[in-house]
Write an enzyme that holds these catalytic residues in place. Structure first.
Site, PDB file in Angstrom:
ATOM      1  N   PRO A  42       0.834  -1.214   0.000  1.00 43.04           N
ATOM      2  CA  PRO A  42       0.000   0.000   0.000  1.00 43.04           C
ATOM      3  C   PRO A  42       0.862   1.254   0.000  1.00 43.04           C
ATOM      4  O   PRO A  42       1.808   1.367   0.783  1.00 43.04           O
ATOM      5  CB  PRO A  42      -0.806  -0.129   1.295  1.00 43.04           C
ATOM      6  CG  PRO A  42      -0.024  -1.075   2.152  1.00 43.04           C
ATOM      7  CD  PRO A  42       0.679  -2.004   1.230  1.00 43.04           C
ATOM      8  N   CYS A  83       0.465   5.484  -0.135  1.00 43.42           N
ATOM      9  CA  CYS A  83      -0.373   6.685  -0.133  1.00 43.42           C
ATOM     10  C   CYS A  83      -0.116   7.513  -1.390  1.00 43.42           C
ATOM     11  O   CYS A  83       1.033   7.703  -1.794  1.00 43.42           O
ATOM     12  CB  CYS A  83      -0.089   7.529   1.098  1.00 43.42           C
ATOM     13  SG  CYS A  83      -0.658   6.801   2.642  1.00 43.42           S
ATOM     14  N   ALA A  90      -3.244   3.171   2.362  1.00 41.74           N
ATOM     15  CA  ALA A  90      -3.867   3.437   3.658  1.00 41.74           C
ATOM     16  C   ALA A  90      -5.196   4.148   3.443  1.00 41.74           C
ATOM     17  O   ALA A  90      -5.238   5.268   2.934  1.00 41.74           O
ATOM     18  CB  ALA A  90      -2.940   4.275   4.528  1.00 41.74           C
ATOM     19  N   GLN A 140      -5.701  -1.582   2.878  1.00 44.31           N
ATOM     20  CA  GLN A 140      -5.139  -1.302   4.190  1.00 44.31           C
ATOM     21  C   GLN A 140      -6.020  -0.278   4.906  1.00 44.31           C
ATOM     22  O   GLN A 140      -6.163   0.855   4.447  1.00 44.31           O
ATOM     23  CB  GLN A 140      -3.717  -0.745   4.048  1.00 44.31           C
ATOM     24  CG  GLN A 140      -3.000  -0.572   5.385  1.00 44.31           C
ATOM     25  CD  GLN A 140      -1.640   0.073   5.219  1.00 44.31           C
ATOM     26  OE1 GLN A 140      -1.557   1.252   4.858  1.00 44.31           O
ATOM     27  NE2 GLN A 140      -0.587  -0.677   5.471  1.00 44.31           N
ATOM     28  N   TYR A 142       1.363   5.479  13.177  1.00 50.05           N
ATOM     29  CA  TYR A 142      -0.053   5.836  13.144  1.00 50.05           C
ATOM     30  C   TYR A 142      -0.766   5.265  14.363  1.00 50.05           C
ATOM     31  O   TYR A 142      -0.155   4.664  15.233  1.00 50.05           O
ATOM     32  CB  TYR A 142      -0.657   5.424  11.803  1.00 50.05           C
ATOM     33  CG  TYR A 142       0.051   6.114  10.649  1.00 50.05           C
ATOM     34  CD1 TYR A 142       0.165   7.505  10.620  1.00 50.05           C
ATOM     35  CD2 TYR A 142       0.658   5.391   9.624  1.00 50.05           C
ATOM     36  CE1 TYR A 142       0.843   8.158   9.600  1.00 50.05           C
ATOM     37  CE2 TYR A 142       1.343   6.040   8.597  1.00 50.05           C
ATOM     38  CZ  TYR A 142       1.430   7.411   8.597  1.00 50.05           C
ATOM     39  OH  TYR A 142       2.118   8.057   7.594  1.00 50.05           O
ATOM     40  N   ARG A 199      -0.082  -4.916   9.304  1.00 49.36           N
ATOM     41  CA  ARG A 199       1.254  -4.330   9.105  1.00 49.36           C
ATOM     42  C   ARG A 199       1.728  -3.784  10.438  1.00 49.36           C
ATOM     43  O   ARG A 199       0.993  -3.081  11.138  1.00 49.36           O
ATOM     44  CB  ARG A 199       1.242  -3.221   8.053  1.00 49.36           C
ATOM     45  CG  ARG A 199       2.590  -2.491   7.982  1.00 49.36           C
ATOM     46  CD  ARG A 199       2.756  -1.623   6.768  1.00 49.36           C
ATOM     47  NE  ARG A 199       3.209  -2.393   5.624  1.00 49.36           N
ATOM     48  CZ  ARG A 199       3.812  -1.860   4.554  1.00 49.36           C
ATOM     49  NH1 ARG A 199       4.030  -0.563   4.497  1.00 49.36           N
ATOM     50  NH2 ARG A 199       4.187  -2.619   3.548  1.00 49.36           N
ATOM     51  N   LEU A 234      13.126  -1.681   0.695  1.00 44.85           N
ATOM     52  CA  LEU A 234      14.308  -1.717  -0.165  1.00 44.85           C
ATOM     53  C   LEU A 234      14.563  -3.104  -0.743  1.00 44.85           C
ATOM     54  O   LEU A 234      15.689  -3.589  -0.795  1.00 44.85           O
ATOM     55  CB  LEU A 234      15.547  -1.204   0.596  1.00 44.85           C
ATOM     56  CG  LEU A 234      15.523   0.296   0.945  1.00 44.85           C
ATOM     57  CD1 LEU A 234      16.814   0.713   1.622  1.00 44.85           C
ATOM     58  CD2 LEU A 234      15.278   1.153  -0.298  1.00 44.85           C
ATOM     59  N   ARG A 282       8.103   1.326  -3.571  1.00 48.70           N
ATOM     60  CA  ARG A 282       8.810   2.230  -4.492  1.00 48.70           C
ATOM     61  C   ARG A 282       9.303   1.501  -5.738  1.00 48.70           C
ATOM     62  O   ARG A 282       9.295   2.055  -6.840  1.00 48.70           O
ATOM     63  CB  ARG A 282       9.974   2.895  -3.765  1.00 48.70           C
ATOM     64  CG  ARG A 282       9.538   3.889  -2.698  1.00 48.70           C
ATOM     65  CD  ARG A 282      10.733   4.351  -1.864  1.00 48.70           C
ATOM     66  NE  ARG A 282      10.366   5.362  -0.894  1.00 48.70           N
ATOM     67  CZ  ARG A 282       9.868   5.104   0.317  1.00 48.70           C
ATOM     68  NH1 ARG A 282       9.648   3.833   0.679  1.00 48.70           N
ATOM     69  NH2 ARG A 282       9.570   6.082   1.149  1.00 48.70           N
TER      70      ARG A 282
END
Length: 370
Positions: A23, A25, A57, A100, A182, A230, A301, A324
């Protein structure tokens, strides 16, 4: 045979490979509702070759959004906006679609990252944030309001309402966001949770509210559909949340039927010192998997096909989640399958794209002309 491209089951959900689009944003919603950007983004990454795509999210109440541009599923309008997007995904992709569910707590009311990402004061269009305790995320910020019993009940019920909406939309799986500083992570971490009632202090007490939310969501989401979590395995701060506590949290979730743990780290404190390196969070995922036996996802990564293959083939994790890397290469799954000798689903419009040396990349295909 590639382990990365071998099947796995999460409860009643059968996945053709071990890759999830994590997920991410997009900070592009309007009043929590998805729009044409999300249509393009979600449809594109649903064709990545990953067996599962997880929607970013998605916040369970308006004041739980990280930014004014964050996605929500707390209104009829939010729900309606996602319907045509999901209908398009189902028409063209075989990927499972997860969502999510999240609440930002004290990290809500933030500017979008490309606008600086800092707390938006109420006088400038922000809103009052809520948290386990009246402790700001950073020095100099306005403090959040500590949640009372009524607030805790409201948020539990908001998670339930959003889970029901997700099921109505046909979402295949839910991931509860208990990471990255969060709200649910704020309850877990002694750096953010300074309560003296039954929701603070001991590990048992700090886990109580996140476990209540999990129980409430699990109770209303169809039994055949999986629910994962998560988690930030460590705060990267002395005296904060750590891998040992993450393992205990996972054991409690296992008793309640959790279907996977998506193991990330950090986010709760500006004092964190993260030693970034390829696969830097994989050891935490491995520790959770070995100590609990719960299906785990490694994230962070992970960019190379052989790197992902080694993670799952060696038993460090059961799946990998890429964020990413997928934004940079929206066909990452295709390219990984070509490199590792795997097979992925692709729409027939794209069948002729497979390399001449990879005639089985998309499985059994036919393509003719006159």
């Amino acid at each position: 045979m590639s382990t990365l491209f071998s099947p796995i089951e999460l409860r009643g959900l059968k996945l053709s490979n071990r890759i999830m689009v994590a997920p991410m944003c997009q900070y592009s919603a309007i009043d929590g509702s998805a729009n044409d950007w999300h249509f393009t983004h979600i449809n594109m990454l649903a064709l990545s070759g990953a067996a599962m795509f997880c929607i970013e999210a998605t916040h369970v109440e308006d004041i739980g959004r990280i930014t004014p541009g964050c996605l929500g599923l707390y209104s009829d309008a939010n729900e309606a906006a996602l319907k045509p997007i999901l209908a398009s995904v189902r028409k063209h992709s075989k990927a499972a679609v997860a969502m999510q569910l999240a609440h930002a707590g004290r990290k809500a009311s933030s500017q979008r990252p490309w606008e600086g990402g800092q707390l938006i004061p109420i006088a400038e269009g922000g809103w009052q944030t809520m948290a386990p305790s009246a402790v700001p995320h950073k020095d100099g910020e306005a403090a959040p309001v500590a949640l009372d019993d009524a607030g805790l009940k409201r948020i539990r019920e908001a998670f339930v309402a959003s889970a029901k909406r997700a099921d109505r939309l046909g979402i295949d799986a839910i991931e509860l966001h208990s990471a990255h500083g969060y709200l649910l992570h704020q309850f877990l971490s002694p750096l953010a949770n300074k309560r003296t009632d039954r929701y603070g202090g001991s590990l048992e007490n700090r886990m109580r509210f996140p476990l209540e939310v999990f129980d409430a969501v699990r109770a209303v989401f169809p039994d055949r559909k999986p629910v994962g979590v998560r988690v930030s395995a460590t705060d990267w701060v002395e005296g904060g949340w750590d891998v040992a506590q993450t393992i205990e949290f996972t054991k409690e979730l296992k008793k309640r039927g959790v279907d996977w743990m998506d193991v990330s780290s950090g986010g709760v404190s500006a004092l964190q010192k993260i030693p970034l390196a390829p696969g830097y969070q994989v050891p935490a995922a491995q520790a959770v998997r070995e100590a609990t036996g719960v299906t785990t996802m490694a994230v962070g990564l992970i960019t190379e096909a052989k790197q992902a293959e080694e993670i799952v083939a060696s038993g460090k994790a059961d799946m990998v989640a890429l964020a990413r890397g997928m934004l940079y290469d929206p066909r990452w799954g295709w390219h990984a399958a070509a490199e590792l000798g795997g097979e992925v689903n692709a729409p027939p419009q794209y069948w002729r794209s497979q390399p001449s040396t990879q005639k089985a990349l998309f499985g059994k295909t036919t393509f003719g002309a006159r």
